[in-house]
Motif scaffolding. Sequence first.
Motif, PDB file in Angstrom:
ATOM      1  N   CYS A  77      15.248  22.523  10.756  1.00  7.32           N
ATOM      2  CA  CYS A  77      15.365  23.863  11.325  1.00  7.32           C
ATOM      3  C   CYS A  77      15.905  24.857  10.307  1.00  7.32           C
ATOM      4  CB  CYS A  77      16.276  23.809  12.551  1.00  7.32           C
ATOM      5  SG  CYS A  77      16.512  25.411  13.346  1.00  7.32           S
ATOM      6  N   THR A 133      19.657  19.368  17.186  1.00  6.15           N
ATOM      7  CA  THR A 133      18.946  18.285  16.510  1.00  6.15           C
ATOM      8  C   THR A 133      18.171  17.444  17.528  1.00  6.15           C
ATOM      9  OG1 THR A 133      20.754  16.702  16.725  1.00  6.15           O
ATOM     10  CG2 THR A 133      20.776  18.145  14.774  1.00  6.15           C
ATOM     11  N   ALA A 134      17.315  16.577  17.033  1.00 11.95           N
ATOM     12  CA  ALA A 134      16.537  15.690  17.899  1.00 11.95           C
ATOM     13  C   ALA A 134      17.431  14.708  18.639  1.00 11.95           C
ATOM     14  CB  ALA A 134      15.492  14.944  17.081  1.00 11.95           C
ATOM     15  N   GLU A 135      18.630  14.438  18.114  1.00 13.42           N
ATOM     16  CA  GLU A 135      19.561  13.508  18.744  1.00 13.42           C
ATOM     17  C   GLU A 135      20.440  14.177  19.797  1.00 13.42           C
ATOM     18  OE1 GLU A 135      19.460  13.917  15.274  1.00 13.42           O
ATOM     19  OE2 GLU A 135      17.992  12.303  15.097  1.00 13.42           O
ATOM     20  N   ARG A 174      18.183  18.935  23.025  1.00 13.52           N
ATOM     21  CA  ARG A 174      17.138  19.031  22.001  1.00 13.52           C
ATOM     22  C   ARG A 174      15.938  19.872  22.422  1.00 13.52           C
ATOM     23  NH1 ARG A 174      17.554  13.510  22.806  1.00 13.52           N
ATOM     24  NH2 ARG A 174      16.434  12.872  24.660  1.00 13.52           N
ATOM     25  N   ALA A 205      15.337  23.652  21.185  1.00 14.39           N
ATOM     26  CA  ALA A 205      14.852  24.026  19.856  1.00 14.39           C
ATOM     27  C   ALA A 205      13.588  24.873  19.988  1.00 14.39           C
ATOM     28  CB  ALA A 205      14.575  22.772  19.030  1.00 14.39           C
ATOM     29  N   ASN A 244      12.926  20.817  15.516  1.00 17.11           N
ATOM     30  CA  ASN A 244      13.758  19.652  15.245  1.00 17.11           C
ATOM     31  C   ASN A 244      12.927  18.363  15.154  1.00 17.11           C
ATOM     32  OD1 ASN A 244      13.146  19.280  17.932  1.00 17.11           O
ATOM     33  ND2 ASN A 244      15.243  19.444  18.664  1.00 17.11           N
TER      34      ASN A 244
END
Length: 67
Positions: free
Chosen positions: A2, A10-12, A16, A19, A35
């Motif tokens: 990003c 973040t993807a975690e 998420r 984003a 992300n």
Amino acid sequence: MCQHTPPCPTAEASDREAARPTVAHPEQGWSLLCNGVLLFEDTGELLPDGQIVAPHRPVALAAGSTA
């Protein structure tokens, strides 16, 4: 990945889906978020590490039922 300020989740992260989309194909039912999450219109997700998140769309209550 990003480049936004402030950066997207973040993807975690649990949020998420907040984003920003970098690529959107609504006619095909998916969007790629910045992300790296592939988000499907049924709310299912494919994470950058290959993990699958099952759709989690809210289920409407049947008419006349009580909760």
